[in-house]
Design an enzyme around this catalytic site. Sequence first.
Site, mmCIF file in Angstrom:
data_model
loop_
_atom_site.group_PDB
_atom_site.id
_atom_site.type_symbol
_atom_site.label_atom_id
_atom_site.label_comp_id
_atom_site.label_asym_id
_atom_site.label_seq_id
_atom_site.Cartn_x
_atom_site.Cartn_y
_atom_site.Cartn_z
ATOM 1 N N ASP A 8 0.854 -1.191 0.000
ATOM 2 C CA ASP A 8 0.000 0.000 0.000
ATOM 3 C C ASP A 8 0.887 1.237 0.000
ATOM 4 O O ASP A 8 1.760 1.382 0.865
ATOM 5 C CB ASP A 8 -0.903 0.007 1.235
ATOM 6 N N ASP A 130 -15.227 -3.198 -2.012
ATOM 7 C CA ASP A 130 -14.922 -3.040 -0.597
ATOM 8 C C ASP A 130 -16.243 -2.855 0.127
ATOM 9 O O ASP A 130 -17.070 -2.037 -0.291
ATOM 10 C CB ASP A 130 -14.034 -1.817 -0.375
#
EC number: 5.3.1.16
Length: 245
Positions: A8, A130
């Site tokens: 990330d 998500d």
Amino acid sequence: MLIIPAIDLKDGACVRLRQGRMEDSTVFSDDPVSMAAKWVEGGCRRLHLVDLNGAFEGQPVNGEVVTAIAKRYPNLPIQIGGGIRSLETIEHYVKAGVSYVIIGTKAVKQPEFVAEACKAFPGKVIVGLDAKDGFVATDGWAEVSSVQVIDLAKRFEADGVSAIVYTDIAKDGMMQGCNVPFTAALAAATSIPVIASGGIHNLGDIKTLLDAKAPGIVGAITGRAIYEGTLDVAEAQAFCDNYKG
């Protein structure tokens, strides 16, 4: 099932967030390319990159880092998500050598864009869903919609999507195991391969995912667990390869 290390990216560094909160981040490395090298040397067969700044800003911010990793490992499948909301951005990443682009927010707000992207870049598009309590979240998880994950996933079946990355926000970065029942239900409800994400802590969580006997689950993304040492990439991949159930 593939074990897919996550990198990330925030402000050029490799970080991990808890439950998607930008203010709750841990920096694990200032050199994401070297971090990619670590996972490649550990035997990973695919990398999952996320441009966190891009997810919030709606356009690539850490694109140079992504390109650097793709150029260093031209034979390694790499998937990138975060801020991918135009065909131009997809083209940029594909030309840079990225194997798959993950469309998240735009897939929810403008589902027809997914079909458009699949047509322009066949085999290159993954949809990132998500969710919080079964409902899709967007804009770097800042907004929760009224759209249900399974309903939206089914909509993309005819588009030619390569996979769905399903992340349970409540689990992400918490290392308490992923939401196996819902992930398995999603895999059963759609013909699109599913990649599980969020909450994997150790080998036991990998086994639980495999024990669900959901053939549609083709991968598991892991982040904090491999950075904090509770899961070893090579060991986890070997476990998957040898799993008999």
